[in-house]
Design a protein around this motif. Structure first.
Motif, PDB file in Angstrom:
ATOM      1  N   GLU A   1      31.948 -22.579 -48.748  1.00 38.53           N
ATOM      2  CA  GLU A   1      31.258 -23.353 -49.910  1.00 38.53           C
ATOM      3  C   GLU A   1      29.960 -22.678 -50.193  1.00 38.53           C
ATOM      4  O   GLU A   1      29.145 -22.242 -49.455  1.00 38.53           O
ATOM      5  CB  GLU A   1      30.897 -24.921 -49.480  1.00 38.53           C
ATOM      6  CG  GLU A   1      32.253 -25.373 -49.353  1.00 38.53           C
ATOM      7  CD  GLU A   1      31.827 -27.083 -48.823  1.00 38.53           C
ATOM      8  OE1 GLU A   1      32.832 -28.041 -49.344  1.00 38.53           O
ATOM      9  OE2 GLU A   1      31.057 -27.070 -48.118  1.00 38.53           O
ATOM     10  N   VAL A   2      29.859 -22.359 -51.722  1.00 38.00           N
ATOM     11  CA  VAL A   2      28.712 -21.996 -52.305  1.00 38.00           C
ATOM     12  C   VAL A   2      27.836 -23.133 -53.460  1.00 38.00           C
ATOM     13  O   VAL A   2      28.849 -23.382 -54.334  1.00 38.00           O
ATOM     14  CB  VAL A   2      28.877 -20.573 -52.948  1.00 38.00           C
ATOM     15  CG1 VAL A   2      27.576 -20.127 -53.556  1.00 38.00           C
ATOM     16  CG2 VAL A   2      29.468 -19.680 -51.793  1.00 38.00           C
ATOM     17  N   ARG A   3      26.965 -23.446 -53.284  1.00 38.45           N
ATOM     18  CA  ARG A   3      26.143 -24.269 -54.373  1.00 38.45           C
ATOM     19  C   ARG A   3      25.595 -23.552 -55.442  1.00 38.45           C
ATOM     20  O   ARG A   3      25.300 -24.136 -56.560  1.00 38.45           O
ATOM     21  CB  ARG A   3      25.511 -25.217 -53.606  1.00 38.45           C
ATOM     22  CG  ARG A   3      25.973 -26.379 -53.008  1.00 38.45           C
ATOM     23  CD  ARG A   3      25.185 -27.604 -52.902  1.00 38.45           C
ATOM     24  NE  ARG A   3      23.689 -27.362 -52.308  1.00 38.45           N
ATOM     25  CZ  ARG A   3      23.295 -27.827 -51.209  1.00 38.45           C
ATOM     26  NH1 ARG A   3      23.952 -28.870 -50.652  1.00 38.45           N
ATOM     27  NH2 ARG A   3      21.978 -27.532 -50.995  1.00 38.45           N
ATOM     28  N   ARG A   4      25.120 -22.335 -55.134  1.00 38.12           N
ATOM     29  CA  ARG A   4      24.184 -21.562 -56.313  1.00 38.12           C
ATOM     30  C   ARG A   4      24.218 -20.022 -56.029  1.00 38.12           C
ATOM     31  O   ARG A   4      24.261 -19.610 -54.694  1.00 38.12           O
ATOM     32  CB  ARG A   4      22.809 -21.990 -56.065  1.00 38.12           C
ATOM     33  CG  ARG A   4      22.104 -21.354 -57.300  1.00 38.12           C
ATOM     34  CD  ARG A   4      20.780 -22.047 -57.256  1.00 38.12           C
ATOM     35  NE  ARG A   4      19.870 -21.630 -58.177  1.00 38.12           N
ATOM     36  CZ  ARG A   4      19.276 -22.168 -59.430  1.00 38.12           C
ATOM     37  NH1 ARG A   4      19.321 -23.538 -59.517  1.00 38.12           N
ATOM     38  NH2 ARG A   4      18.575 -21.674 -60.269  1.00 38.12           N
ATOM     39  N   ILE A   5      24.321 -19.195 -56.943  1.00 35.43           N
ATOM     40  CA  ILE A   5      24.315 -17.876 -56.832  1.00 35.43           C
ATOM     41  C   ILE A   5      23.282 -17.445 -58.091  1.00 35.43           C
ATOM     42  O   ILE A   5      23.582 -17.719 -59.180  1.00 35.43           O
ATOM     43  CB  ILE A   5      25.559 -17.197 -56.945  1.00 35.43           C
ATOM     44  CG1 ILE A   5      26.624 -17.875 -55.965  1.00 35.43           C
ATOM     45  CG2 ILE A   5      25.495 -15.589 -56.945  1.00 35.43           C
ATOM     46  CD1 ILE A   5      28.146 -17.186 -56.433  1.00 35.43           C
ATOM     47  N   ALA A   6      22.485 -16.490 -57.553  1.00 44.79           N
ATOM     48  CA  ALA A   6      21.413 -16.042 -58.632  1.00 44.79           C
ATOM     49  C   ALA A   6      21.026 -14.345 -58.146  1.00 44.79           C
ATOM     50  O   ALA A   6      21.162 -14.349 -57.066  1.00 44.79           O
ATOM     51  CB  ALA A   6      20.347 -16.832 -58.798  1.00 44.79           C
ATOM     52  N   PHE A   7      20.901 -13.524 -58.944  1.00 41.35           N
ATOM     53  CA  PHE A   7      20.239 -12.324 -59.186  1.00 41.35           C
ATOM     54  C   PHE A   7      18.748 -12.675 -59.193  1.00 41.35           C
ATOM     55  O   PHE A   7      18.294 -13.540 -59.882  1.00 41.35           O
ATOM     56  CB  PHE A   7      20.503 -11.328 -60.179  1.00 41.35           C
ATOM     57  CG  PHE A   7      21.906 -11.029 -60.081  1.00 41.35           C
ATOM     58  CD1 PHE A   7      22.837 -10.990 -58.892  1.00 41.35           C
ATOM     59  CD2 PHE A   7      22.540 -10.428 -61.119  1.00 41.35           C
ATOM     60  CE1 PHE A   7      24.029 -10.498 -58.798  1.00 41.35           C
ATOM     61  CE2 PHE A   7      23.871  -9.717 -61.090  1.00 41.35           C
ATOM     62  CZ  PHE A   7      24.501  -9.884 -60.012  1.00 41.35           C
TER      63      PHE A   7
END
Length: 181
Positions: free
Chosen positions: A171-177
């Motif tokens: 489960e992933v809640r957030r992805i950012a560079f």
């Protein structure tokens, strides 16, 4: 590597899963693939799940090695027009995630990855508790391709369960560079 949430500042949000299901903050759609495209037998279910503290993307399935298989993945094109995204000003990817034990990876592709089996990968340190994980761009290694990813020409990012028999549940809640500090 752990990074404090203060690092979220002026970074490029890839997705926080709060918009239309399946559509990233970049306006591109998540795409699911398994080794079945090449005769494997792995299974996957994916979609948005709701938690008391917000939505997340969930990838679940059985990773199997039968028939030369061994992966499930959710891939995200980084440009809605099919072009590339310039991430050269960033130092890596920051994710908020949790999952069942297993072999998970983050994949990057550039226009130099002309064959389906060419990509750049970095391992994801996944635990059963929510945590922030920073993956520096210099941690990515080429698979069936030499060199390092051209960060000025990123085409896609993927969450992948790969290479061993296990029940994947990520489960992933957030992805950012994120930019270098």
């Amino acid at each position: 590597m752990m990074v404090s949430s203060a690092a979220w500042g002026a970074d490029l949000l890839i997705d926080d899963f709060g918009g239309e299901p399946g559509v990233s903050a970049l306006g591109t759609r998540w795409q699911g693939f398994t080794d079945r495209v090449m005769g494997g037998r792995s299974d996957m279910q994916a979609g948005r799940v709701e938690h008391p503290d917000g939505p997340a993307l969930q990838m679940r399935g059985e990773v199997r090695l039968d028939n030369n298989g061994g992966f499930i993945q959710l891939r995200l094109p980084l440009d809605a027009a099919g072009k590339t995204l310039d991430a050269a000003r960033f130092s890596g990817v920051l994710l908020t995630l949790r999952g069942a034990p297993g072999a998970y990876f983050l994949h990057l592709r550039t226009p130099d990855c002309r064959r389906p089996w060419q990509y750049y990968r970095a391992a994801l340190d996944v635990t059963q508790d929510w945590r922030e994980v920073f993956v520096p761009f210099d941690a990515f290694e080429g698979v069936s391709i030499r060199g390092v990813p051209d960060l000025a020409r990123l085409r896609s990012l993927a969450l992948v369960a790969y290479g061993e028999v296990f029940t994947a549940d990520l489960e992933v809640r957030r992805i950012a560079f994120v930019a270098a500090e």
